[in-house]
Design an enzyme around this catalytic site. Structure first.
Site, short mmCIF file in Angstrom:
data_model
loop_
_atom_site.label_atom_id
_atom_site.label_comp_id
_atom_site.label_asym_id
_atom_site.label_seq_id
_atom_site.Cartn_x
_atom_site.Cartn_y
_atom_site.Cartn_z
N LYS A 132 0.83 -1.21 0.00
CA LYS A 132 0.00 0.00 0.00
C LYS A 132 0.87 1.26 0.00
O LYS A 132 1.90 1.32 0.67
CB LYS A 132 -0.92 -0.03 1.23
N SER A 147 -9.35 2.73 1.96
CA SER A 147 -8.02 3.14 1.51
C SER A 147 -7.12 2.01 1.06
O SER A 147 -6.19 2.24 0.31
CB SER A 147 -7.32 3.96 2.60
N SER A 167 -10.07 0.05 6.91
CA SER A 167 -9.46 0.22 5.59
C SER A 167 -9.02 -1.06 4.92
O SER A 167 -8.84 -1.09 3.70
CB SER A 167 -8.25 1.17 5.69
#
Length: 474
Positions: A89, A165, A189
């Site tokens: 990420k 996210s 998330s």
């Protein structure tokens, strides 16, 4: 997992889970080079439709795979998962790759050091394909759609969101671009995207994965490094290679390995609604079916009230994130013109709060932890939806009732797993959530694995993008 039989065709390798690949490397059935080439080819096929990447590092991945292939041939792998590809990420620093945090404010940032979890990935031999797309500052309102990298779309239906996210990483895994992804979870998330993409995800106990050399901390200790995968076994595999204490992170010191009861059925509290927030009917139906499945596995599932003061949680939930964002923006004079439209109101809210408000939130979260700790002395797990809403349009914000079920695990630091439940009538994935006591990550994964064994996928992953029209993401 037993060693595989004859190697599959190269185009099939992208379907395989991490533990299958590890066994195939050990047996010589395939090599990291073959797998990474197959996964890169898969990425090039689907990326235009889903926009999972913030930055691609395919040349680096090829070099890392070649090195891993040689280590396996010499019999000297760095670990059982040496050569398995994954995405990271884009709020987790990887040395030499941009780490923009989804924002034009940080578009030119290229860290010189890996965050600790990435250091551990490299030591174990995992191959980094690139950085997955992320909502700006990981504080988006239910989607991954930024001025810098555009909108990430759900592989099951590209008109829909991936949810939060870590949506870029979840989209990659669901589409076959790496069997796992490393993300973070600061309020749901990792679990929302897992729910919407038909995946498994674990929000670990706070401190289970030590953190150091990361981005500025805007969520206090709410945000943790977390894995998302197609199988529970792969969750455990990735978590095992990045978890552990470090003296530079005091939260990581002394995290227990809390067991659940043995020798009797687990007692599970089903809570299908928090406060007055609605839950869409298809989610309620899927949750009820998942509860029946857990009962069929021998557990005692009983419906009951929310076992903590939800109103107090709800009153303080926004405080940490908006205050952290306001603090972060204080170091940027021109931030207002360079961030998404949703962030100036969040900053203004954060600036309107006081130090007393912030301390009141932390005090509330401590009390909530105590309430849950008492609850878990008489009940083993808490079963809830992951989200109150089915996935919505990819470039739109979430309805306000979508978010309510996940943040309590972050506020209190306890572990929570998202698992695929029965899908909607249209085949859209729907997840459910199991929350466990502080430190019960391993035990929670065992329950999840038992459920998956009875009701999940085997060693192959269906192609969710197979029915979609070709073309590029908007």
């Amino acid at each position: 997992m037993p060693p595989p039989g004859p190697g599959p065709a190269p185009e099939e390798l992208w379907r395989r889970p991490a533990r299958w690949l590890a066994a195939a490397y050990a047996s010589g059935a395939t090599t990291p080079t073959d797998v990474v080439e197959a996964v890169i080819a898969r990425a090039e096929e689907v990326e235009g439709r889903i926009n999972a990447f913030a930055y691609r590092a395919f040349d680096d991945a090829r070099r890392a795979a070649a090195d891993s292939t040689q280590r396996w041939r010499r019999g000297t792998p760095l670990g059982p998962h040496d050569g398995v590809p994954l995405t990271v990420k884009d709020n987790i620093p990887v040395a030499g790759l941009p780490c923009a945090w989804g924002s034009r404010l940080y578009a030119d940032r290229v860290p010189e050091r890996d965050e600790l979890c990435v250091t551990r990935l490299r030591r174990a031999g995992w191959v980094i394909l690139g950085k997955s797309n992320v909502s700006e500052f990981t504080l988006g309102l239910g989607n991954v759609s930024t001025l810098l990298h555009g909108t990430t779309r759900n592989p099951w239906n590209t008109a829909l969101t991936t949810g939060a996210s870590t949506g870029g990483g979840a989209a990659a895994v669901a589409a076959g671009v790496g069997p796992v992804a490393l993300g973070t979870d600061g309020g749901g998330s990792i679990r929302w995207p897992a729910s919407y993409c038909g995946l498994a995800a674990l929000k670990p106990t706070t401190g289970r994965v030590a953190r150091h050399d990361g981005l500025p901390v805007v969520l206090h200790d709410l945000e943790v490094v977390a894995p998302v995968a197609r199988t529970v076994g792969d969750l455990a595999a990735l978590l095992g290679d990045v978890a552990g204490p470090d003296p530079r992170d005091r939260r990581s010191l002394g995290v227990p390995d809390t067991p659940l009861a043995t020798g009797r059925p687990l007692r599970i509290r089903l809570v299908d609604r928090f406060g007055d927030y609605p839950v869409e009917p298809e989610i309620s139906a899927s949750l009820a079916a998942a509860a029946n499945r857990l009962t069929g596995l021998g557990h005692l599932v009983e419906t009951g009230p929310v076992p903590f003061d939800f109103a107090r949680f709800d009153a303080h939930w926004r405080t940490i994130g908006t205050t952290g964002l306001a603090w972060l923006m204080s170091g940027h004079e021109d931030w207002r013109e360079r961030v998404g439209d949703i962030y100036p109101p969040m900053v203004e809210h954060g600036r309107s709060l006081t130090a007393a408000d912030y301390l009141a939130a932390l005090d509330a979260f401590r009390d909530l932890f105590a309430e849950l700790a008492v609850f878990f002395t008489g009940t083993d797990l808490l079963l809830t939806p992951v989200a109150g809403a089915m996935p919505w349009a990819a470039d739109e914000l979430a309805p306000p009732y979508q978010r309510v079920f996940t943040g309590i695990a972050n506020a209190t630091g306890v572990p929570a797993v998202s698992l695929p439940g029965p899908p909607s009538a249209a085949g859209v994935p729907i997840g459910f959530q199991l929350i466990g006591p502080y430190g019960a990550d391993r035990a929670l994964l065992k329950v999840a694995h038992d459920y998956e064994t009875a009701h999940g996928w085997a060693d192959r992953w269906p192609d969710p993008t197979g029915h979609l029209p070709k073309g590029t993401a908007a």
